[in-house]
Design an enzyme around this catalytic site. Sequence first.
Site, short mmCIF file in Angstrom:
data_model
loop_
_atom_site.label_atom_id
_atom_site.label_comp_id
_atom_site.label_asym_id
_atom_site.label_seq_id
_atom_site.Cartn_x
_atom_site.Cartn_y
_atom_site.Cartn_z
N ASP A 1 17.40 34.25 28.66
CA ASP A 1 17.88 32.96 28.14
C ASP A 1 19.29 32.91 27.52
OD1 ASP A 1 16.87 34.56 26.10
OD2 ASP A 1 15.29 33.19 25.48
N GLU B 1 18.10 41.38 18.16
CA GLU B 1 17.51 40.57 17.07
C GLU B 1 18.32 40.72 15.79
OE1 GLU B 1 15.29 38.40 17.50
OE2 GLU B 1 14.08 38.99 19.22
N ARG C 1 20.01 37.35 14.28
CA ARG C 1 19.41 36.85 13.03
C ARG C 1 20.23 37.28 11.81
NH1 ARG C 1 12.94 36.35 13.94
NH2 ARG C 1 12.92 36.71 16.15
C1 DMJ Z 1 14.94 33.01 18.38
O1 DMJ Z 1 15.05 34.23 17.77
C2 DMJ Z 1 16.15 32.67 19.21
O2 DMJ Z 1 16.20 31.32 19.44
C3 DMJ Z 1 16.18 33.43 20.51
O3 DMJ Z 1 17.24 33.05 21.31
C4 DMJ Z 1 14.89 33.18 21.26
N1 DMJ Z 1 13.74 33.48 20.48
C5 DMJ Z 1 13.66 32.96 19.14
C6 DMJ Z 1 13.02 31.61 19.01
O4 DMJ Z 1 12.05 31.29 19.88
#
Ligand code: DMJ
Length: 600
Positions: free
Chosen positions: A343, A208, A212
Site C-alpha cells: 500500500d 512501523e 509511527r
Molecule cells: C497504519 O499503521 C498505517 O496506516 C499503515 O499504512 C497501514 N496500517 C495501519 C492502519 O491500518
Amino acid sequence: MFADSSSSSYPSNYRSPRFWLRRMTRIPRPVRLLIFVVVVLLLYLDRGFVSPDADRGGGGWTGGSSRSRAAIPMVKSSFAWSKLQHRYPVESFTPLPTGKPRRLPRVQHKFTGRARFEVSRLESRRQEVRKVFKKCWGSYKKYAWMKDELAPLSAKGKTTFGGWAATMIDSLDTLWIMGLKDEFYEAVEAVATIDWEDTPETACNIFETTIRHLGGLLSAYDLSQERVLLDKAIELGDMLYAGFDTPNRMPPFWLDFKKAKSGGLVAEEHQPSASPCSLSLEFTRLSQLTGDPKYYDAIARITDLLDKHQYDTMLPGMWPTFINMRDLIFNQERTFTIGALADSLYEYLPKMYEMLGGLEPVYEKLYKGSMETIKEHILFRPMLPDKADVLFSGTARVNHDGQVSLNPEGQHLSCFAGGMFALGGRLFGLEDHVEIGAKLAKGCIYAYNAFPTGIMPEIFNMIPCDTLNGCEWDEERWVKEVNSKKLPKGFVRARDKFYLLRPEAIESVFLLYRITGRKEFQEAAWQMFQSIQKATETEYGNAGIDDVTVTGETKKRDSMESFWLAETLKYFYLIFSPPDLINLDEYVLNTEAHPFKRPK
Ligand code: DMJ
C-alpha cells in the site's frame, strides 16, 4: 506564542484606546455600523464556530496551553547510534534537490466563506469526536501510560512496538490539533525521557517504527516547534539509519540491534514492498529539518531502484508485493496489489513529489506509470443490485504465460487509494484521477453502508464487471457464488470479517472532501463515525471487533492500536473542522496521518 504579554514597554507607535475611540467618533454613524458588522462577521467566520472549551487557550485553531513554558530538557538515550561506525559507509551522499520549491497546483478545494460558515453546523460533530478521543487518552494515561497500547477491555498496558510508548508518540499531533495542549506538553515531557536502548525486544520493525514513532515525533515538532521532539527524532533517526548499514545499503525488515551494532545486518530476500519503499517521507523530512543529507541519501537509493525496475517486473508499471532486497530481484514475484504489504509504497509517490516541492521529477514518473497499470489490472467495478458507480481495488496475479488474472478481493487497507488518486490527480493535473479517487472512496462508503454494523470487513470478495463502466445485476449468478446468508447483495465472501479500528476509509473520505469540497463526503463520514462508535465503544475506550456482519451486540477484542488515535479519530475530527486546520496545500500527511510541513 508564549511571549510575555505583560510587558509595560509599549512600542513607539502605540496609541491609547481613548485615542482610537476619539478617532472612531469622527466617522459617520452608518459607516461605523458597517465596520462593526463586518468585524463581527469576520471574527465569527474565523473563530466563532470553535466552542468555548475548557482545554482551549488563546492559540487560534490549534488551541493553547494554560501555562507558559520553558523548553523541555531531553534525557539522552543510553546508546548514541549517531556515533556508530558503519561497516559499509557511504562514499558520496545524494543531496536533497536544490533550488526554490516549485509552485505546485492547488490541492485543496477553494472553500468559500459560505462553506466555512457551514462548519459551524458541524461543531457538535467535531466535539463528539474529540470526546471519544479524550476518553481513550484518559484511559491510556490512567492504565497504560508509557506503554505501546491500551488494552481497552482489560484496562492494561501492552508492549507491541518496542515498548517506546507507541500510542503516546503516535497521538502527539492529534493532541495538538484537537487543542489539548496541557495533555500535549505532559506527553512531550514523558517522550523526552524515552531511551531507545530500553526495550525488551532484540529487534524492531523498521517500517512501523519509522511511520509511527519517527513520523509522530517529526510532525509534533513541525506543529509545535518544541525542540526536544526533533532531538528525540534525530536519536531515533540515527538508530533507524543504522538499518541501512548493509552490503547493498538496503534496509532489512527487522532492525536487529546486536547485528546493527556489529555491522552484521543484511536485507532479506522476501520483503513486503511497502516496508523498504515507504520510509521516504520521514527520512526526507529528517534531512530537511537537520540539514544532514544522509537520511535522504538512504531512501534515494531505494527510489533509484523503483525507477530502474518499474518496467522489468512481471506486471510492468507496478512492483511486486514481495521484493528480494538482498539480491535486488524485482521480476520473480507474481502477485501485485495496492493493499496489504504494498500500500504505502504507492501512497508515498505523489506525497514525495510534494515533500520535495516538485523538484524531483522521478516521483511523477513513478506515480503516473504505476497508476496506468493499476487502472488496467487492479481496479474493478463490482456487480451491484443498484448498479452504483463505485470502484474497488483487488489483487492481480501473473501466470506463467504472462496472463494477468484479477482476484476481486476488497480490503479495508486498500481504501486509502481513493485519497491517493485524488491527490495525484490534483498535483499532476489529471482530472480523471480525481474522479477515480472519488469512486474508490465511494466504494468504501458503499461497503460500510452495506453491512449491518455500518462497517466494512477487513477482507471480502465481490463479482467484478468486465469493464469499469459497469454491468447489469445478475441475481442468479450472485446466489450461486455467495457463500454465506449473512452477506449483503453484491458481496460473495468475507474472508476476514473483523474491524480493527483502521483509518483507511475515513482517510480517503476526508481527502476527497478537502480536495473536491463535496459535502456528501462529510455526511458519509458522520454516518461512519456513529457506526464505528456504536460497534466498538467499551468502558475504557474503543476496541477492534470480531465480525462486522452481525446484527446485535458485537464481540470485542482487547485491542486498540495506536492508529485509532493517530489516524482514525484525527481524520474524523479534521473532516468536521475548518479547512484551514491542516490545510493540504501546507502539509503532507505520512501514512500514519502525521502532517509534515511542505517546503515553501
Ligand atoms: C497504519 O499503521 C498505517 O496506516 C499503515 O499504512 C497501514 N496500517 C495501519 C492502519 O491500518
